[in-house]
Every structure is written in C-alpha cells, then in structure tokens.
Design an enzyme around this catalytic site. Structure first.
Site, PDB file in Angstrom:
ATOM      1  N   ARG A  97      -2.477  17.871  -4.433  1.00 21.88           N
ATOM      2  CA  ARG A  97      -1.610  17.390  -5.511  1.00 21.88           C
ATOM      3  C   ARG A  97      -1.950  18.039  -6.856  1.00 21.88           C
ATOM      4  NH1 ARG A  97      -0.395  10.979  -3.921  1.00 21.88           N
ATOM      5  NH2 ARG A  97       0.284  11.439  -1.823  1.00 21.88           N
ATOM      6  N   ASP A 145       0.846  -1.198   0.000  1.00 18.28           N
ATOM      7  CA  ASP A 145       0.000   0.000   0.000  1.00 18.28           C
ATOM      8  C   ASP A 145       0.875   1.238   0.000  1.00 18.28           C
ATOM      9  OD1 ASP A 145      -2.439   1.446   0.143  1.00 18.28           O
ATOM     10  OD2 ASP A 145      -2.103   1.777   2.276  1.00 18.28           O
ATOM     11  N   ILE A 146       1.262   1.642  -1.200  1.00 12.82           N
ATOM     12  CA  ILE A 146       2.127   2.805  -1.338  1.00 12.82           C
ATOM     13  C   ILE A 146       1.348   3.818  -2.151  1.00 12.82           C
ATOM     14  CG2 ILE A 146       4.193   3.646  -2.518  1.00 12.82           C
ATOM     15  CD1 ILE A 146       5.482   0.952  -1.651  1.00 12.82           C
ATOM     16  N   GLU A 147       0.967   4.903  -1.523  1.00 11.62           N
ATOM     17  CA  GLU A 147       0.104   5.831  -2.253  1.00 11.62           C
ATOM     18  C   GLU A 147       0.851   7.124  -2.549  1.00 11.62           C
ATOM     19  OE1 GLU A 147      -3.912   5.875  -0.767  1.00 11.62           O
ATOM     20  OE2 GLU A 147      -3.807   3.798  -0.117  1.00 11.62           O
ATOM     21  N   GLN A 148       2.188   7.011  -2.606  1.00 11.39           N
ATOM     22  CA  GLN A 148       2.995   8.220  -2.803  1.00 11.39           C
ATOM     23  C   GLN A 148       2.958   8.703  -4.251  1.00 11.39           C
ATOM     24  OE1 GLN A 148       6.900   7.041  -1.082  1.00 11.39           O
ATOM     25  NE2 GLN A 148       5.638   5.768   0.232  1.00 11.39           N
TER      26      GLN A 148
END
Ligand SMILES: *[C@@H]1O[C@H](CO)[C@@H](O)[C@H](O)[C@H]1NC(C)=O
Ligand SMILES: *[C@@H]1O[C@H](CO)[C@@H](O)[C@H](O)[C@H]1NC(C)=O
Ligand SMILES: *[C@@H]1O[C@H](CO)[C@@H](O)[C@H](O)[C@H]1NC(C)=O
Ligand SMILES: *[C@@H]1O[C@H](CO)[C@@H](O)[C@H](O)[C@H]1NC(C)=O
Length: 359
Positions: free
Chosen positions: A255, A119-122
């Site tokens: 963003r 779970d990498i939401e970068q």
C-alpha cells in the site's frame, strides 16, 4: 395449514430458533457492562475450553459458529459477537447496506449472539463514497443492533494509529462516536517501512503508546478504546545481517511503502516458544523497542530473525491501558498459545493471559 405456514415463516423471518444450551437461560443475551473489557478473538477449534474465562468479557467468533462456545461464554457472563465483514463497494448503495445490516441482526438473534465486531481493513480514500458509506454502515449497524438486541455491543477494528495506516483513511472520530468501542489493532506496525528495510518489532512500545495519544487527541474517549496486543510474532528470513545484527529483509511493497512486514511470516506464540528453544541466540531483548527477539538457522542454513511479544513486552502495554483509562485490552488471537498439558507450556500460557491485566 395456512396459519402454521404463516407462523413458521414468521419464526424464520424473526430469526428465533431453538436454544442449543443445556439450560435455556444460557441463550439470553448478556447485558451487563464490566469495568474492564478483555476482548478475545477466537478463530475456531476448541482451544477456547482452556481460556481463562474469569477475565474474558467479549469473544469475537471468527471461526465457524460454535453453539457450545456460545453457551459456555454466556455461562461465564461473556458476550459472544459475530464477525462483520463486507466489501465496501457493495454497501455504498443504501438499500444494499440495510440488507446487509438486517442479515447480521437476524443472524445474531438466530445464534443467540450479543453483538458484532466489524472487521473491515480495506483501503479507503478520505471523502470517497466508501468513506461515507463505511461511517454510515457503523452508525446504522449500531442503531439496528441496539434496537433489536438490547445491551448488545458493536465494535469496530482500527489500525494501530489513526493516521491513514495502510491507506485506511477512515472517519475515525465519527466511527468511534457511532459504535460501542474501537478495537485498536496495535500490531503489524511494520506493514509500511520507509526507512531501512530490516526486521523490527511487531508492536514497539513507544510507537504503540503514542498512537493511543493520537486517538485521544482526536477527542475520541479513552473509554471507547480497547488495546489489541499480538499473541503472534514475525519470522523474517534475513537477506543479510549487519554487524550490529540488523536483519535485512526482502523488499515487499505494501500500500505505497517499498518494504513491509509481509517479507516475514506471522507465527503463533506456541511456535515461537518451541523455536526459541532451538535458536542460535536464545532470547534477546531490544531496549529501544522494548521487545524480545532471537535468531535461528533453518535447514538450508539461512538465518532468520524472529520478533514477538511475551509477558515482559505486554505488561507495560497493559499497565498503560489501565493508567490511561482505556476500555480494556484484547489480543489477536486467543487460539495461538500452547494449551497442551506440558508443564512448561502451561506456565507460559498462564503468564500470557495474566500479562493482560498488567505487571
Ligand atoms: C449489492 O450487493 C451485492 C453483493 O452483496 C453486489 O453484488 C451488488 O453489486 C450490490 N449493488 C450495489 C448497487 O452496490
Ligand atoms: C544488506 O543488503 C542491503 C540491501 O539488500 C544493503 O543495502 C546492505 O548494504 C547490505 N548489508 C550488508 C552488511 O551486506
Ligand atoms: C524447551 O526446552 C526445555 C528444556 O529442554 C523443555 O523443558 C521445555 O519443555 C521446552 N519448551 C518448549 C516450548 O518446547
Ligand atoms: C485467571 O485469571 C485470574 C484473574 O482474573 C487469575 O487470578 C487466575 O490466576 C488466572 N488463572 C490461571 C489458571 O492462571
């Protein structure tokens, strides 16, 4: 003595530990594949005792490690997977990446887990060092897990659309090829609002379904996609209301977008059902977004608009998941229904679970 030390340290390195379950076979890794995944995120506590285990196939343990939960899931033939999260800048370096992966595999073995959910939401720029490192991370993690824990499952969480949502410009195609499944987070779809800054549905039906086509158009196999639906909604304080009832929200940039769902607060279905009872409007239905919503007034007299998903909005999504031959369905997250013994709550909760299997 030396031998004992050697054996002890080998045990530590190899990560084998004592089975905490009542029956030792419950510590065995789950290897079976099931036709249709029901992928549950659990964030801790004991709500899992009330889950509908006849459907759960995989549970991602995002709360603290719970051995009792692991034993229970295994007794139901469900996989339990780790949460994998790491700062991308620290795994660009190959040996650092290998260390991270080895740590995860050893942890999974020690805890009798059956895989990992990455779970990498970068935010990542296409072609950057992090872009390639992320793809390699997924590839190498999958290889290591499959080798060390036969039958294990490596999944990766992606945004609702592959089109650089929230500046997550990943190599979706190679990532999909490199793991067992993508969990598509079909929610937070208003994280980057460029039109009118107003409250809208968390996961409008058409936009949600079209985005699966975008994944499939990239030649990602439908059998790699698990549809994630929200069991939470957004509570927006309205700055003002238009005559048609549009709720203007505070402009919170995210963003690169001037306005975002970050102006609202995420609320669990349990809270929403209680709040709906004391709403000004009762449950309303938006026929364009195919989602329920309502208005309420808070103690300060401010009007709020609440958008959420319920069985009526989830059913057609689940039907689509089946019709398109997706790998399965899941939710964020399993905990947030009302698992009390109140008869109304019990019925609402059962209906939310059952909606996962379609109308
Ligand atoms: C390796 O990872 C650690 C944290 O896990 C980080 O502090 C360090 O900077 C990383 N080294 C490199 C070369 O990226
Ligand atoms: C509500 O506020 C927004 C921006 O704050 C503004 O553009 C809009 O015209 C206002 N609408 C009404 C009905 O006052
Ligand atoms: C909503 O109100 C009804 C009628 O007063 C009650 O039966 C029900 O339990 C309430 N539901 C929730 C979730 O509070
Ligand atoms: C649990 O799910 C099954 C379908 O897998 C369903 O038949 C059953 O009614 C559900 N149980 C409850 C309590 O709703």
């Amino acid at each position: 003595m030396l031998l004992v030390l050697l054996v002890l340290s080998l045990v530590a390195v190899r990560g084998s530990s004592r089975c905490p379950c009542v029956r030792p076979e419950l510590c065995r890794h789950i290897q079976e594949e099931r036709d249709f995944e029901v992928f549950v995120f659990d964030v801790g506590g004991k709500a899992w005792k009330s889950y509908n285990w006849s459907m759960v196939t995989t549970l991602a343990m995002f709360g603290p490690y719970d051995a009792e939960l692991m034993c229970h899931a295994h007794s139901k033939g469900a996989r339990v997977v780790l949460k994998g999260d790491v700062h991308l800048s620290s795994i660009v370096d190959k040996s650092n990446r290998t260390t991270w992966i080895t740590d995860q595999v050893n942890l999974a073995k020690r805890q009798f887990m059956d895989g990992i959910n990455i779970d990498i939401e970068q935010a990542v720029d296409e072609g950057s060092p992090e872009y390639y490192a992320l793809t390699n991370l997924v590839k190498e993690t999958t290889a290591a897990f499959h080798k060390e824990i036969p039958g294990s499952q490596v999944s990766f969480d992606v945004a609702w659309s592959p089109k650089c949502i929230d500046k997550r410009c990943y190599d979706y195609v190679t990532i999909a090829e490199s793991c067992d499944l993508l969990f598509v987070m079909s929610y937070d779809e208003q994280s980057q609002i460029t039109g009118d800054c107003i409250g809208m549905a968390n996961a409008p039906l058409l936009q949600t379904l079209e985005a699966y086509q975008e994944y499939i158009d990239l030649k990602i196999d439908a059998k790699k996609l698990v549809m994630g639906v929200p069991w939470y909604g957004y509570d927006y304080p309205c700055v003002n209301l238009s005559q048609k009832g549009a709720c203007y929200i505070e402009k919170v940039p995210f963003r690169g977008a001037p306005c975002s769902d970050a102006a609202g607060r995420q609320k669990p279905y349990e809270w929403i059902m209680k709040q709906l009872n004391s709403s000004m409007s009762g449950r309303l239905w938006d026929d364009e977004q195919k989602a329920p919503y309502f208005y309420y007034k808070d103690q300060n007299g401010q009007i709020h608009q609440v958008w959420y998903d319920d069985p009526q909005s989830i059913c057609p999504k689940a039907d689509h998941a089946k019709a398109k031959g997706l790998r399965g369905i899941g939710m964020w997250n399993g905990n947030i229904l009302d698992y009390s013994h109140d008869p109304v709550a019990m019925q609402q909760t059962a209906m939310m679970w059952n909606a996962l299997l379609g109308c």
